[in-house]
Design an enzyme around this catalytic site. Structure first.
Site, mmCIF file in Angstrom:
data_model
loop_
_atom_site.group_PDB
_atom_site.id
_atom_site.type_symbol
_atom_site.label_atom_id
_atom_site.label_comp_id
_atom_site.label_asym_id
_atom_site.label_seq_id
_atom_site.Cartn_x
_atom_site.Cartn_y
_atom_site.Cartn_z
ATOM 1 N N ARG A 1 40.306 38.556 36.532
ATOM 2 C CA ARG A 1 40.980 37.959 35.369
ATOM 3 C C ARG A 1 42.378 38.555 35.315
ATOM 4 N NH1 ARG A 1 38.863 36.930 29.270
ATOM 5 N NH2 ARG A 1 37.962 35.196 30.445
ATOM 6 N N HIS B 1 41.013 28.309 34.120
ATOM 7 C CA HIS B 1 39.785 29.035 33.745
ATOM 8 C C HIS B 1 38.595 28.237 34.296
ATOM 9 C CE1 HIS B 1 37.229 31.784 31.864
ATOM 10 N NE2 HIS B 1 37.448 31.556 30.585
ATOM 11 N N GLN C 1 34.850 28.608 33.091
ATOM 12 C CA GLN C 1 34.596 28.069 31.752
ATOM 13 C C GLN C 1 34.224 26.587 31.829
ATOM 14 O OE1 GLN C 1 34.758 29.824 28.703
ATOM 15 N NE2 GLN C 1 33.640 27.990 28.134
ATOM 16 N N ASP D 1 41.027 24.996 21.874
ATOM 17 C CA ASP D 1 41.083 26.419 22.213
ATOM 18 C C ASP D 1 42.138 27.050 21.311
ATOM 19 O OD1 ASP D 1 40.847 28.856 23.537
ATOM 20 O OD2 ASP D 1 41.904 28.218 25.337
ATOM 21 N N CYS E 1 35.783 27.315 24.082
ATOM 22 C CA CYS E 1 35.413 28.358 25.046
ATOM 23 C C CYS E 1 35.144 29.695 24.370
ATOM 24 C CB CYS E 1 36.493 28.490 26.109
ATOM 25 S SG CYS E 1 38.089 29.032 25.465
ATOM 26 N N ARG F 1 27.680 30.090 30.633
ATOM 27 C CA ARG F 1 28.517 30.874 31.545
ATOM 28 C C ARG F 1 27.612 31.678 32.484
ATOM 29 N NH1 ARG F 1 33.760 32.265 30.109
ATOM 30 N NH2 ARG F 1 33.778 33.156 32.192
HETATM 31 N N1 NVA Z 1 43.164 30.153 26.548
HETATM 32 C C1 NVA Z 1 42.533 31.395 26.198
HETATM 33 C C2 NVA Z 1 41.136 31.425 26.709
HETATM 34 C C3 NVA Z 1 40.355 32.679 26.399
HETATM 35 C C4 NVA Z 1 38.981 32.676 26.973
HETATM 36 C C5 NVA Z 1 43.351 32.556 26.775
HETATM 37 O O1 NVA Z 1 43.812 32.433 27.914
HETATM 38 O O2 NVA Z 1 43.530 33.560 26.083
HETATM 39 N N1 CP Z 2 35.522 32.174 27.056
HETATM 40 C C1 CP Z 2 35.819 33.350 27.635
HETATM 41 O O1 CP Z 2 36.257 33.428 28.796
HETATM 42 O O2 CP Z 2 35.560 34.436 26.851
HETATM 43 P P1 CP Z 2 35.998 35.952 27.105
HETATM 44 O O3 CP Z 2 37.494 36.014 26.969
HETATM 45 O O4 CP Z 2 35.278 36.736 26.053
HETATM 46 O O5 CP Z 2 35.583 36.356 28.496
#
Ligand code: NVA
Ligand code: CP
Length: 307
Positions: free
Chosen positions: A104, A131, A134, A220, A260, A288
C-alpha cells in the site's frame, strides 16, 4: 510459470476473474464450515504499508494464516523503507525472503518499480491511482446478492479517486456500465485511470441523474489518504455529492449501496443509507478476506481443480 502481479484491475482477464470469483465462493464456504484448507503452508506474504489500514492489513494477514501460510507486516516508520532505501533494492531483498508481497503506497509508479525488481508476485493494496483488491470484493458482493454484474449499471458519486478508477477499469474488463458524477474540477482522467476508452462509462453533472435507475450506488471519502491538505476545500466542493435517501429512491428499486470504508456519515453518505436496507457494506468488507484468499492462491499456485 512466469510471475503474475496484480497491480491494477485489468492485469487479470475476464476469464481469470470469473475463476477467482468462483474460487472465492468455494474458499468462503469451506471457511464458514470450519474446514481446514491449507494450500499455502510454508509460504510467506510480506505486507508493506506506507499508508494507514484496518481492513487491508487484517484481511491479508488473517487470510494468509487461514491458508496455512504466514504474513509479515512492514511499515515505513520502523523499517529502512522510510529512510530512503531505493525501492528497487528493497524489492530485490524482500522478494528473496518471501513468496508474495502486498504493498500500500502513494504513486502507482512506486509499486510498478517494486514489481519490476521482484522475484515474486506483487499485489496492489491501494495506491493513489488504484485499489484493485477492493473492487474484487465489491464485485464478489454484487454477485452474491444479485448475480452476474455484466450489463448492470453502477453509479459512482463523488471523487474520481483510486476506487473510482478501479471501478472504471473493471467495467471495461467485465462489461458493465459506470455512471460517474464528480464535482467540477474532480472529473475522471482517462489516462490516469488506465482506461482504453469511454465506452463503459458516462459522466453526469447532476449526481441524481447518475444514480437514476442504477443497480448499485457507491461512493467513497471526499478526501483520500495523501490529500489531507485539500480537506477544507473538498468539504465545500463535494457538499452536494452526498448519497442520501432521496438519491437511493431514484436508483433501481432493489439497488445496493456499497462503500469501501472507512466512511464519514453526514459527508459522502447519510447515516440512514449506510445503515439502511440497501447497504451491504459489512458483507463487502468481509469479502476482502475471501476474495484475496482466492487471489493469493491464484498468484502462487495458478488454477486449482476443485477439491
Ligand atoms: N480512497 C480512499 C480509500 C481508502 C480505503 C483512500 O485512498 O484514502
Ligand atoms: N477499504 C480499505 O481498504 O480499508 P482499509 O484502509 O482499512 O484497509
Amino acid at each position: 510459470m512466469s510471475i503474475r502481479h496484480f497491480l491494477q484491475f485489468n492485469d487479470l482477464s475476464r476469464d481469470e476473474l470469473d475463476y477467482i470469483f468462483e474460487r472465492a465462493l468455494w474458499i468462503k464456504a469451506q471457511f464458514k464450515d470450519y474446514q481446514q484448507y491449507w494450500p499455502l503452508t510454508d509460504r510467506t506474504l510480506v505486507m508493506i504499508f506506507e499508508k494507514a489500514s484496518t481492513r487491508t492489513r487484517l484481511s491479508f494477514e488473517a487470510g494468509m494464516q487461514q491458508l496455512g501460510g504466514s504474513a509479515i507486516y512492514l511499515n515505513t516508520r520502523d523499517s529502512q523503507l522510510g529512510r530512503g532505501e531505493p525501492v528497487e533494492d528493497a524489492a530485490q531483498v524482500i522478494s528473496r525472503m518471501s513468496d508474495i508481497v502486498m504493498i500500500r503506497t502513494f504513486e502507482q509508479e512506486i509499486i510498478e518499480r517494486f514489481a519490476a525488481n521482484s522475484r515474486v508476485p506483487v499485489i496492489n493494496g491501494l495506491t493513489n491511482e488504484y485499489h484493485p483488491c477492493q473492487i474484487l470484493a465489491d464485485i464478489l458482493t454484487f454477485i452474491e446478492h444479485r448475480g452476474p454484474i455484466q450489463g448492470k449499471t453502477v453509479a459512482w458519486i463523488g471523487d474520481s479517486n483510486n476506487v473510482c478508477n478501479t471501478w472504471l477499469q473493471a467495467a471495461e474488463v467485465l462489461d458493465f456500465n459506470v455512471h460517474v458524477s464528480t464535482p467540477p474540477g474532480y472529473e475522471v482522467e482517462q489516462e490516469r485511470a488506465g482506461l482504453y476508452g469511454h465506452a463503459h462509462y458516462e459522466e453526469f453533472a447532476d449526481p441524481m441523474e447518475a444514480a437514476r435507475g442504477a443497480d448499485l450506488v457507491t461512493t467513497d471519502v471526499w478526501t483520500s489518504m495523501g490529500f489531507e491538505a485539500e480537506n477544507e476545500e473538498r468539504m465545500r466542493d463535494f457538499a452536494d455529492w452526498q448519497v442520501d435517501a432521496d438519491m437511493m429512491k431514484v436508483a433501481a428499486k432493489d439497488a445496493l449501496f456499497m462503500h469501501c470504508l472507512p466512511a464519514h456519515r453526514g459527508e459522502e453518505v447519510s447515516a440512514d443509507v449506510i445503515d439502511g436496507p440497501h447497504s451491504v457494506v459489512w458483507d463487502e468488507a468481509e469479502n476482502r478476506l475471501h476474495v484475496q484468499k482466492a487471489l493469493l492462491e491464484f498468484l502462487l499456485l495458478g488454477r486449482i481443480n476443485k477439491a
